[in-house]
Design a protein around this motif. Structure first.
Motif, PDB file in Angstrom:
ATOM      1  N   MET B   1      18.445  -4.994  -6.260  1.00 45.96           N
ATOM      2  CA  MET B   1      17.863  -4.711  -5.217  1.00 45.96           C
ATOM      3  C   MET B   1      16.373  -5.176  -4.993  1.00 45.96           C
ATOM      4  SD  MET B   1      18.572  -1.616  -2.736  1.00 45.96           S
ATOM      5  CE  MET B   1      17.532  -1.260  -1.276  1.00 45.96           C
ATOM      6  N   VAL B   2      15.986  -5.653  -3.982  1.00 44.11           N
ATOM      7  CA  VAL B   2      14.799  -6.450  -3.737  1.00 44.11           C
ATOM      8  C   VAL B   2      13.705  -5.331  -3.600  1.00 44.11           C
ATOM      9  CG1 VAL B   2      13.100  -7.793  -2.297  1.00 44.11           C
ATOM     10  CG2 VAL B   2      15.752  -8.389  -2.553  1.00 44.11           C
ATOM     11  N   ALA B   3      12.670  -5.565  -4.179  1.00 43.89           N
ATOM     12  CA  ALA B   3      11.658  -4.170  -4.251  1.00 43.89           C
ATOM     13  C   ALA B   3      10.932  -4.073  -2.909  1.00 43.89           C
ATOM     14  CB  ALA B   3      10.339  -4.671  -5.405  1.00 43.89           C
ATOM     15  N   PHE B   4      10.647  -2.749  -2.714  1.00 44.59           N
ATOM     16  CA  PHE B   4      10.090  -2.628  -1.369  1.00 44.59           C
ATOM     17  C   PHE B   4       8.716  -3.103  -1.281  1.00 44.59           C
ATOM     18  CE2 PHE B   4       7.262   0.091   1.517  1.00 44.59           C
ATOM     19  CZ  PHE B   4       7.949  -0.103   2.486  1.00 44.59           C
ATOM     20  N   ASN B   5       8.546  -3.776  -0.011  1.00 39.25           N
ATOM     21  CA  ASN B   5       7.340  -4.552   0.521  1.00 39.25           C
ATOM     22  C   ASN B   5       6.957  -4.130   1.609  1.00 39.25           C
ATOM     23  OD1 ASN B   5       5.454  -6.216   1.118  1.00 39.25           O
ATOM     24  ND2 ASN B   5       5.987  -7.886  -0.080  1.00 39.25           N
ATOM     25  N   ARG B   6       5.679  -3.351   1.973  1.00 42.24           N
ATOM     26  CA  ARG B   6       5.448  -2.945   3.032  1.00 42.24           C
ATOM     27  C   ARG B   6       5.052  -3.973   4.168  1.00 42.24           C
ATOM     28  NH1 ARG B   6       0.499   0.498   3.803  1.00 42.24           N
ATOM     29  NH2 ARG B   6       1.396   2.065   2.521  1.00 42.24           N
ATOM     30  N   THR B   7       4.374  -4.983   3.460  1.00 44.86           N
ATOM     31  CA  THR B   7       4.242  -6.081   4.442  1.00 44.86           C
ATOM     32  C   THR B   7       5.219  -6.717   5.203  1.00 44.86           C
ATOM     33  OG1 THR B   7       2.488  -6.738   2.897  1.00 44.86           O
ATOM     34  CG2 THR B   7       2.644  -8.394   4.676  1.00 44.86           C
ATOM     35  N   THR B   8       6.229  -6.908   4.469  1.00 42.18           N
ATOM     36  CA  THR B   8       7.690  -7.541   5.030  1.00 42.18           C
ATOM     37  C   THR B   8       8.165  -6.509   6.149  1.00 42.18           C
ATOM     38  OG1 THR B   8       8.455  -8.196   2.650  1.00 42.18           O
ATOM     39  CG2 THR B   8       9.808  -8.424   4.427  1.00 42.18           C
ATOM     40  N   LEU B   9       8.265  -5.158   5.784  1.00 41.24           N
ATOM     41  CA  LEU B   9       8.726  -4.238   6.848  1.00 41.24           C
ATOM     42  C   LEU B   9       7.743  -4.221   8.072  1.00 41.24           C
ATOM     43  CD1 LEU B   9      10.279  -1.694   7.729  1.00 41.24           C
ATOM     44  CD2 LEU B   9       8.729  -0.384   6.462  1.00 41.24           C
ATOM     45  N   GLU B  10       6.468  -4.165   7.847  1.00 41.37           N
ATOM     46  CA  GLU B  10       5.624  -4.323   9.072  1.00 41.37           C
ATOM     47  C   GLU B  10       5.833  -5.334   9.791  1.00 41.37           C
ATOM     48  OE1 GLU B  10       1.688  -1.270   7.508  1.00 41.37           O
ATOM     49  OE2 GLU B  10       1.812  -3.521   7.350  1.00 41.37           O
ATOM     50  N   GLU B  11       5.988  -6.760   9.352  1.00 38.67           N
ATOM     51  CA  GLU B  11       6.454  -7.937  10.029  1.00 38.67           C
ATOM     52  C   GLU B  11       7.737  -7.655  11.066  1.00 38.67           C
ATOM     53  OE1 GLU B  11       6.527 -11.179   7.462  1.00 38.67           O
ATOM     54  OE2 GLU B  11       4.448 -11.254   7.093  1.00 38.67           O
TER      55      GLU B  11
END
Lengths: 625, 625
Positions: B1-11
């Motif tokens: 599983m790819v680690a959570f990255n808030r920046t990716t989500l925000e995009e």
């Protein structure tokens, strides 16, 4: 049919808690209302139908935006300067009136006096005489509406005092955002501005395809000077607005054919100019063809609005579309048709359908420098000639030095005609002339500084600001008008009022009543409640000790179209009766059958008339009390 | 599983327009957000489920009330005096901070330094050394969250300046109602007050039956000093609130048995007092039995809130119920449990479940003199003895004359003990004494003026002010937390983000894609769109020229659970493929079958796993790009 009586209706509205003044135990505030369980469910059903009819049907891009709006946005949109009413103040007691209401009232009063005078003349008396002798002559005063009478009396009570000159009063509620008090904000007067500001995001979300629409349902605010007429003029209201973005060069609508045969009652400007108020009935196809309605997109929405209102239960004969006269249009509109619904308050605008042209997108774009445009790839490039100016950098900069920027800025602002004039001036001056810089000074320029030439321009992309067609719905006004349209009183008993909402619209779909509060019924009530909920049928259980007739009539006032009654036979053979509100007729079948019939009825897949042809009428004297 | 990255989500949130700062082309305003088509539909689905789960399931009385609230109402409720945060001002540049944020930040900074120091000690170095040598020693600085880092830097930049003493700042937006400017109003900070003020109407609507609940969904406002953390701390937000009215002597809940075995993660006061943050997992039945949760009604709602959040897609292991410590309770609450959801911002309160006791109804009743009580017919009358005073009218009035009223008013305010004292005083004074009138003067009274006696009182009606249990939902906070919980990125391609909303919650239910923009597909697209709409399935058509893989992944980011693809075979044999978002697996069947399967899937009547056991997997290389 019992004649309409607004007082009776208002009692039903209050008693069944459709809506009531907010903060009433604190004395209330004019123009603020709370919707109770019945009104809230009615509103939710209207909005649900609206969403299905408009948003889902046409893939509109719905948004939910902020109410609190910074002042600069509404300054740009024109609302800070133009969203005003004129008000006058009683100079003695400080009371405030809306100037147009006052004028209206005075004019109406005079018209009324005039009518009395004419009547008097006809009957060989005169007004002065009638005033002196009062009831001794035969003049019948024209009976006034109660509210108007109260207002007349109110105004007349003031006539002794002077009024101030009218001043403009801005109708937006003002506040401050954040702790410094430096960022002024207003509560939005419409949802539209929030939609316009997101235009770029919408266009991108729509894969840059045109035309398309955004939509929004939400609360808006107008700080009315003198709220009146119940829900029809309030300070806080729910709107549903559509902003349809369209190419100004082509306002055809791809689905216009689907609606072209729908007949509307239209009251265009030319009929109103003649002083008439009788609308014409005409298909929207013909109206657009004859240019009565300007274009297909406007026409499409008028027809869709018509279909929506009729589906809610608004009566066609009490619905018309009136075109705004040029002097009554909002500051942003270039054409506007109102869907007006007739109620006891007269013909009231309930939906506005305005062509806002490119007004809003243009002013916001100018103010923010953010391009709010559509870029369209041209299937064939656009080729044309144009006079253009090109700076000769090798000479221009070195010669003009620190002044080069001021001159260049001036030159790039010149349009084609001005460029031609400049070229001419250089010819006349033998290659020399003067131009103003943007700093206000004059500068000498020479023909070697730049070239002014005709060039062939080839454009592959067309860039334009879309026009906006805006259908804007006042949900509270529609809701109130609808209540009036479906309200009636049973002939046999004036105490028994009914609200005949269509099943899809009614707040509750089914009343569930045990014959009495005998505990033998409670299992069946619980079981049926659970099954009805699972079918997503909004029910109201009434196991109070009131008579069954009383409980039926209470739910007639709520507009509940169907009732399931559980009696002793139900406990034995698992049958129940299903009663229809308007006819008060019933059928008796097994529970499973009744639930299926009810589901179809509430989804308007079958009508009660069809049910009546399929199942025998059930008659039981005691239930008809 | 790819680690959570808030920046990716925000995009993804921005690109797919779930939400975005309001008024952004004007620079935006902190704490105000617009929901785009995806966010707006997601919110509508959450609210629809909320209404079904709470309002319809339990016949709650929903209302829709005014946002603009007169100041007196909120003065009474305590909000004018107590709904405040402490703020401090930078005395040099005027910048304003929320005091507790500042303290929090400083404490966190110190904790962080402490952590570094401990680390350094462990590794045999020291902090000063580490600062000097920077990366030369082995200390790994604790990696800070990006936002926090930015805030630290922001605060640290200020440390040179002095701060003002903290002052209280009221968090309500203020405005004026009407044109005179004399009626002060606030934008409501909660929907609750509007519900309390309608208590009498609700009780009547409910046929005087207790217990019952009112409910309201609507916008509320808090003029935050420094909004932050995206949707988690905003100035304008949608709430859904329930006010459940219950007999203070009996807080049992009739449906408690239905939920008693549900296990919750609880973090009661006693665990927190020990400095621990690990919740206990316990059934709500046991928790109430052990008095960890005070009563059945509170317990019932905690369990129902749990079920609601889990149904939305919130992960159980990231959900806990934390009891408020006595010092953090709102001014009206006597007990409170928060449903906290964990996200990258930490554990955030998303639902509050407070016992407001009789606070609100009592203060409004005292202020307005309107009785906000329940009258209950007693099955057995209540009989008790009481000392009462009875005026002897024949003597009292004639003797005291114009002063009679002032003395009578005084006497009727006396409680039992005071009456006994008065009787005693008359005995001591031989049938004579003095009492004060309500006008402040002293009067002589005689024993023949009135009788003071023990009487037997029989009451048939009990009158009480109900207590209120209030589950209050912050819809924006739930919505954002949900997005984080269902967000993931495909292992094989980090560019491919997915939002795995449950079908009932996802903004759009089905993507409809033709294989290419070949005109051969357009009839089938139109026909299928119409049929899907008729089934009330929210669709998104993507006939853009992007590759099919690109269009799938765009809709994975929107969380659209299913996709119907139309290809050349479809035109020939009327079959289409149905793709599931999470597995990317497809089946291929006749259109009628696919529509039926899709309908069942979107209503969560079957799962994709079940579909997979019934229909063969369809594999077509080109569609899997």
């Amino acid at each position: 049919m019992v004649a309409f009586n607004r007082t009776t209706l208002e009692e039903v509205i209050k008693k069944r808690f459709f809506f009531a003044p907010s903060f009433q135990i604190y004395g209330g505030v004019a123009g603020l209302y709370d919707y109770g369980p019945a009104g809230c469910a009615l509103q939710a059903n209207i909005l649900d139908l609206w969403r299905r009819h408009f948003v889902l049907e046409e893939d509109m891009l719905e948004m939910d935006g902020s109410i609190m709006t910074p002042a600069t946005v509404l300054k740009t949109s024109g609302h800070v300067d133009k969203f005003t009413d004129w008000m006058v103040t009683d100079t003695i007691n400080g009371e405030i009136f809306r100037a147009d209401h006052l004028v209206e009232t005075v004019l109406e009063k005079r018209l009324n006096e005039d009518k009395q005078a004419r009547l008097a003349e006809l009957e060989g008396t005169n007004v002065v005489a009638s005033k002196d002798k009062k009831k001794k002559n035969k003049i019948k005063p024209v009976k006034l509406d109660e509210n108007m009478k109260a207002e007349y009396e109110n105004i007349l009570a003031k006539t002794g005092n002077d009024l101030s000159k009218p001043v403009e009063f801005n109708l937006m509620f003002e506040s401050n955002i954040g702790p410094t008090g430096q960022l002024k904000g207003y509560l939005r007067p419409e949802t539209a501005q929030g939609q316009f500001l997101n235009f770029k995001r919408f266009l991108e979300f729509n894969n840059d395809k045109m035309p398309f629409a955004s939509a929004s349902i939400g609360r808006s605010f107008r700080n009315e000077i003198s709220p009146r007429s119940g829900l029809l003029r309030v300070r806080e209201f729910t709107m549903a607005e559509i902003e349809h973005y369209v190419d100004p060069n082509n306002k055809d609508h791809p689905r216009f054919d689907e609606v072209k045969d729908i007949k509307l009652h239209l009251l265009p400007q030319n009929i109103q100019v003649e002083g008439k108020t009788n609308p014409i009935e005409i298909s929207i196809g013909e109206a657009v063809e004859k240019k009565i309605v300007d274009n297909q997109t406007l026409g499409y929405f008028l027809a869709r609005i018509h279909l929506f209102l009729i589906r809610l239960g608004i009566k066609n004969e009490r619905l018309r579309f009136r075109q705004h006269m040029p002097n009554e249009m909002a500051h942003y509109a270039c054409d506007c048709w109102d869907a007006e619904i007739q109620s006891s308050y007269g013909w009231i605008e309930c939906v506005g359908c305005a062509d806002r042209s490119a007004y809003d997108l243009t002013v916001h774009s100018n103010r923010t420098k953010e391009k709010l445009v559509v870029r369209e790839n041209l299937s064939e490039p656009l080729v044309y000639e144009k006079t253009v100016l090109e700076i000769n950098k090798k000479v221009f900069g070195p010669k003009l030095r620190q002044n080069a920027k001021a001159v260049e800025d001036y030159l790039f602002r010149l349009d084609e005609e001005q460029l031609k004039a400049l070229k001419k001036a250089l010819e006349v001056g033998n290659g020399k002339t003067t131009v103003p810089g943007t700093d206000g000074k004059e500068y000498e320029v020479f023909s070697e500084f730049f070239n002014i030439e005709r060039q062939t321009i080839t454009e592959y992309v067309r860039e334009y600001t879309p026009n906006v067609i805006e259908p804007s719905f006042g949900i509270g006004r529609i809701l109130y008008s609808l209540i009036e349209h479906v309200f009636w009183v049973r002939e046999d008993d004036e105490q028994r009022a009914v609200l005949s909402f269509p099943p899809r619209v009614s707040p509750f779909k089914c009343l569930l009543v045990p014959l009495s509060n005998n505990p033998a019924f409670s299992d069946l009530v619980r079981d049926l409640s659970a099954r009805l909920r699972k079918l997503s049928i909004a029910i109201k259980v009434d196991d109070s000790s009131n008579s069954i007739g009383r409980r039926y009539s209470r739910n007639d006032e709520l507009g509940t179209p169907f009732a399931i009654t559980i009696d002793f036979q139900s406990v034995n053979d698992n049958t129940v009766t299903l009663r229809e509100r308007d006819t008060t007729k019933q059928i008796r079948e097994k529970v499973d059958t009744i639930l299926q019939v009810l589901k179809n009825l509430t989804e308007e897949e079958i009508t009660w008339d069809e049910v009546m042809t399929k199942y025998p009428v059930f008659v039981q004297q005691e239930l008809d009390s």
